[in-house]
Design an enzyme around this catalytic site. Structure first.
Site, mmCIF file in Angstrom:
data_model
loop_
_atom_site.group_PDB
_atom_site.id
_atom_site.type_symbol
_atom_site.label_atom_id
_atom_site.label_comp_id
_atom_site.label_asym_id
_atom_site.label_seq_id
_atom_site.Cartn_x
_atom_site.Cartn_y
_atom_site.Cartn_z
ATOM 1 N N HIS A 1 0.861 -1.191 0.000
ATOM 2 C CA HIS A 1 0.000 0.000 0.000
ATOM 3 C C HIS A 1 0.896 1.240 0.000
ATOM 4 O O HIS A 1 1.115 1.857 1.035
ATOM 5 C CB HIS A 1 -0.927 -0.027 1.213
ATOM 6 N N LYS A 2 1.378 1.588 -1.185
ATOM 7 C CA LYS A 2 2.352 2.676 -1.340
ATOM 8 C C LYS A 2 1.880 3.968 -0.665
ATOM 9 O O LYS A 2 2.684 4.694 -0.093
ATOM 10 C CB LYS A 2 2.606 2.934 -2.840
ATOM 11 N N ARG B 1 -3.789 7.326 -9.417
ATOM 12 C CA ARG B 1 -3.318 7.841 -8.126
ATOM 13 C C ARG B 1 -3.899 9.214 -7.794
ATOM 14 O O ARG B 1 -3.283 10.026 -7.105
ATOM 15 C CB ARG B 1 -1.777 7.901 -8.072
ATOM 16 N N LEU C 1 -23.120 6.933 6.544
ATOM 17 C CA LEU C 1 -24.085 6.921 5.439
ATOM 18 C C LEU C 1 -23.462 6.412 4.127
ATOM 19 O O LEU C 1 -22.300 6.597 3.904
ATOM 20 C CB LEU C 1 -24.634 8.331 5.234
HETATM 21 C C1 YNC Z 1 -11.050 3.823 -0.468
HETATM 22 N N1 YNC Z 1 -12.326 3.484 -0.672
HETATM 23 O O1 YNC Z 1 -5.685 1.474 -1.614
HETATM 24 P P1 YNC Z 1 -2.478 2.218 -1.723
HETATM 25 S S1 YNC Z 1 -15.615 4.734 0.565
HETATM 26 C C2 YNC Z 1 -9.437 4.821 0.878
HETATM 27 N N2 YNC Z 1 -10.722 4.481 0.644
HETATM 28 O O2 YNC Z 1 -3.660 3.262 -2.106
HETATM 29 P P2 YNC Z 1 -6.104 5.549 -7.279
HETATM 30 C C3 YNC Z 1 -8.739 3.880 -1.090
HETATM 31 N N3 YNC Z 1 -8.426 4.528 0.037
HETATM 32 O O3 YNC Z 1 -3.188 0.931 -1.444
HETATM 33 P P3 YNC Z 1 -8.776 4.785 -8.010
HETATM 34 C C4 YNC Z 1 -10.042 3.506 -1.394
HETATM 35 N N4 YNC Z 1 -10.048 2.869 -2.595
HETATM 36 O O4 YNC Z 1 -1.576 2.163 -2.886
HETATM 37 C C5 YNC Z 1 -8.791 2.861 -2.997
HETATM 38 N N5 YNC Z 1 -8.006 3.455 -2.108
HETATM 39 O O5 YNC Z 1 -1.834 2.760 -0.482
HETATM 40 C C6 YNC Z 1 -6.550 3.635 -2.162
HETATM 41 N N6 YNC Z 1 -14.579 3.948 -6.869
HETATM 42 O O6 YNC Z 1 -5.571 5.389 -5.780
HETATM 43 C C7 YNC Z 1 -5.840 2.395 -2.655
HETATM 44 N N7 YNC Z 1 -15.713 5.078 -3.391
HETATM 45 O O7 YNC Z 1 -6.519 6.962 -7.494
HETATM 46 C C8 YNC Z 1 -4.545 2.954 -3.158
HETATM 47 O O8 YNC Z 1 -7.361 4.556 -7.270
HETATM 48 C C9 YNC Z 1 -4.967 4.273 -3.767
HETATM 49 O O9 YNC Z 1 -8.592 5.595 -9.261
HETATM 50 C C10 YNC Z 1 -5.188 4.141 -5.275
HETATM 51 O O10 YNC Z 1 -9.625 5.656 -6.983
HETATM 52 C C11 YNC Z 1 -10.207 5.074 -5.835
HETATM 53 O O11 YNC Z 1 -15.906 7.293 0.484
HETATM 54 C C12 YNC Z 1 -11.701 5.394 -5.805
HETATM 55 O O12 YNC Z 1 -15.772 2.956 -4.063
HETATM 56 C C13 YNC Z 1 -12.304 4.698 -4.572
HETATM 57 O O13 YNC Z 1 -14.395 6.166 -7.310
HETATM 58 C C14 YNC Z 1 -11.855 6.907 -5.654
HETATM 59 O O14 YNC Z 1 -12.060 3.570 -7.326
HETATM 60 C C15 YNC Z 1 -12.361 4.929 -7.118
HETATM 61 O O15 YNC Z 1 -9.424 3.456 -8.139
HETATM 62 C C16 YNC Z 1 -13.873 5.089 -7.102
HETATM 63 O O16 YNC Z 1 -5.108 5.046 -8.233
HETATM 64 C C17 YNC Z 1 -16.045 3.894 -6.834
HETATM 65 O O17 YNC Z 1 -6.237 4.625 -3.158
HETATM 66 C C18 YNC Z 1 -16.579 4.617 -5.609
HETATM 67 C C19 YNC Z 1 -15.979 4.126 -4.305
HETATM 68 C C20 YNC Z 1 -15.181 4.843 -2.069
HETATM 69 C C21 YNC Z 1 -16.280 4.847 -1.048
HETATM 70 C C22 YNC Z 1 -15.399 6.388 1.056
HETATM 71 C C23 YNC Z 1 -14.511 6.610 2.273
HETATM 72 C C24 YNC Z 1 -13.198 7.154 1.800
HETATM 73 C C25 YNC Z 1 -12.168 7.286 2.894
HETATM 74 C C26 YNC Z 1 -10.865 7.862 2.390
HETATM 75 C C27 YNC Z 1 -9.793 7.915 3.454
HETATM 76 C C28 YNC Z 1 -10.008 9.051 4.417
HETATM 77 C C29 YNC Z 1 -8.868 9.166 5.400
HETATM 78 C C30 YNC Z 1 -9.096 10.251 6.455
HETATM 79 C C31 YNC Z 1 -8.923 11.676 5.882
HETATM 80 C C32 YNC Z 1 -9.082 12.787 6.935
HETATM 81 C C33 YNC Z 1 -7.984 12.688 7.931
HETATM 82 C C34 YNC Z 1 -7.992 13.691 8.995
HETATM 83 C C35 YNC Z 1 -7.652 14.220 9.958
HETATM 84 MG MG MG Z 2 -7.017 7.819 -10.135
#
Ligand code: YNC
Ligand code: MG
Length: 388
Positions: free
Chosen positions: A2-3, A148, A388
């Site tokens: 998990h980079k 990314r 939610l």
């Molecule tokens: C995810 N759901 O592992 P590594 S839930 C967090 N939450 O990183 P890229 C996620 N991280 O492993 P893509 C994640 N999904 O290399 C992927 N990742 O360390 C990580 N889907 O990024 C992943 N919505 O941009 C990896 O991936 C890195 O283009 C890869 O984008 C991901 O809302 C995504 O399921 C989810 O729209 C946006 O697939 C995309 O695939 C997408 O290359 C459909 O990202 C919709 C979807 C997620 C719903 C949610 C909660 C999110 C929490 C985020 C973390 C918050 C941390 C706290 C921040 C505040 C801190 C303070 C204080």
């Molecule tokens: Mg992306």
């Protein structure tokens, strides 16, 4: 592996089971003057925007991005379809920060291509109430995936949370990241089994006919508990007392006050439904149940385009057995034409899930805390939090 996540203050997989690590914040707050004052860099074609969800145009854009690009099931048959009214509710509790509603758009065309949000919340972890952000609605347009962009969005929302002097966050995801504080499961209770089977949400059980299935899931026409009625504004103090007491029994739970209850639990059409039991004798409020409305788009079906789903939110039983209370919730949901009633195995939900004919879903929901370590993963029944 998990980079990105390996660089973040979250529980790391290599530390699982290491009881020498202290519970609580992983990194200490830095002085606000040391928080990066300018946004993170985006790839050249894109720019940051702060979304004003009250603007009809902006709300439409967010709605459309999510309706076409947000969470789907593993088989890509259904996609969450949060309504605009729901998004406004979800994003604007008392004291929300507009700067935490973050969009990314294409500079040239102004098209919205990514989104992430935070809202402030007080969440108790064991004995400590922590002011944190709840992060939700992370979405990158399908055509911009795996570039990314997500890590940049997460870093930017983190920066904006830090600027408000908050240092922790809570979030849920269907994917496994370092490191879940709990892993929960959705359960589904068919209300309209024929449609659910037609659209492929569920299947006819072995040795079951359609008419036998319809009979199995049949519910009474009207609710059973005397004094069961819709929550009203004057119930806020009583509901707050009830829910605060109940949630004190869980390891991680929101710290509800009257403002919270008014925002999160007072009924809003097609967004949040709340019912309570007022004792016909004493007029005391003894029990409470609630569910939110989150339809799913049915992808590529001839006859149906949406699945109307209710999601169990917070329920409290002190006098009416939880089983009976939730059966009344099912009856109301059926009256209101929901197709399915969903619930996680959190809190005391296991008491009613099997008995009320919920079936386990595939796929898990993982709960996370950012910059807060807890020593052991929790059982779902130790969690008092529904996002939610
Ligand atoms: C995810 N759901 O592992 P590594 S839930 C967090 N939450 O990183 P890229 C996620 N991280 O492993 P893509 C994640 N999904 O290399 C992927 N990742 O360390 C990580 N889907 O990024 C992943 N919505 O941009 C990896 O991936 C890195 O283009 C890869 O984008 C991901 O809302 C995504 O399921 C989810 O729209 C946006 O697939 C995309 O695939 C997408 O290359 C459909 O990202 C919709 C979807 C997620 C719903 C949610 C909660 C999110 C929490 C985020 C973390 C918050 C941390 C706290 C921040 C505040 C801190 C303070 C204080
Ligand atoms: Mg992306």
């Amino acid at each position: 592996r998990h980079k990105f996540w390996e660089t973040q203050p979250v529980g790391q997989f290599k530390d699982i089971g290491d009881s020498s690590l202290p519970e609580g914040p992983i990194e200490l707050p830095t002085p606000l003057s040391e928080v990066k004052q300018v946004p993170y860099n985006l790839p050249d074609p894109y720019e940051w925007i702060t979304c004003d969800i009250n603007s009809e145009e902006m709300c439409d854009e967010v709605y459309n991005l999510l309706a076409h690009n947000y969470v789907e099931d593993d088989e890509n048959m259904f996609r969450f379809n949060y309504s605009k009214e729901f998004l406004r509710w979800a994003l604007q509790p008392h004291g929300y920060f507009r700067s935490w509603h973050i969009g990314v758009r294409v500079k040239s065309s102004k098209k919205l291509v990514a989104f992430i949000t935070g809202i402030p919340a007080r969440i108790r972890v064991c004995n400590e109430v922590v002011h944190m952000a709840e992060i939700n609605f992370l979405c990158v347009h399908k055509k911009l995936r795996t570039k990314r962009l997500a890590p940049v969005m997460i870093k930017e929302v983190t920066r904006r949370v830090h600027l408000e002097n908050m240092w922790q966050a809570a979030y849920t995801a269907g994917v496994i990241l370092p490191t879940p504080i709990a892993t929960c499961q959705y359960w589904h209770r068919s209300l309209n089994p024929k449609k659910l089977i037609d659209v492929g949400f569920s299947r006819l059980g072995a040795r079951m006919t359609m008419s036998r299935t319809i009979k199995l899931y049949k519910l009474p026409e009207s609710t059973i508990t005397p004094g069961f009625r819709k929550m009203e504004i004057h119930d806020v103090p009583a509901v707050t007392r009830l829910i605060r007491n109940y949630l004190s029994h869980f390891v991680v739970a929101p710290d509800f006050d009257e403002n919270y209850v008014e925002h999160w639990l007072l009924p809003r059409d097609n967004v949040i439904d709340s019912y309570l039991v007022e004792s016909p004798e004493t007029h005391e409020v003894t029990d409470f149940c609630s569910f939110y409305t989150l339809p799913s788009s049915i992808l590529g079906h001839q006859n149906y385009s949406t699945l109307k789903a209710a999601y169990s939110f917070y329920n409290v039983s002190t006098v009416t057995p939880l089983l009976q209370l939730m059966n009344d919730a099912l009856i109301v949901a059926k009256q209101k034409d929901y197709d399915v009633f969903n619930a996680l195995d959190v809190m005391q939900n296991e008491i009613f899930l099997r008995e009320l004919k919920f079936g386990p879903g595939d796929g898990k929901l993982h709960y996370y805390l950012y910059n807060y370590r807890i020593r052991h993963a929790l059982k779902p029944s130790e969690l008092g939090l529904v996002l939610l």
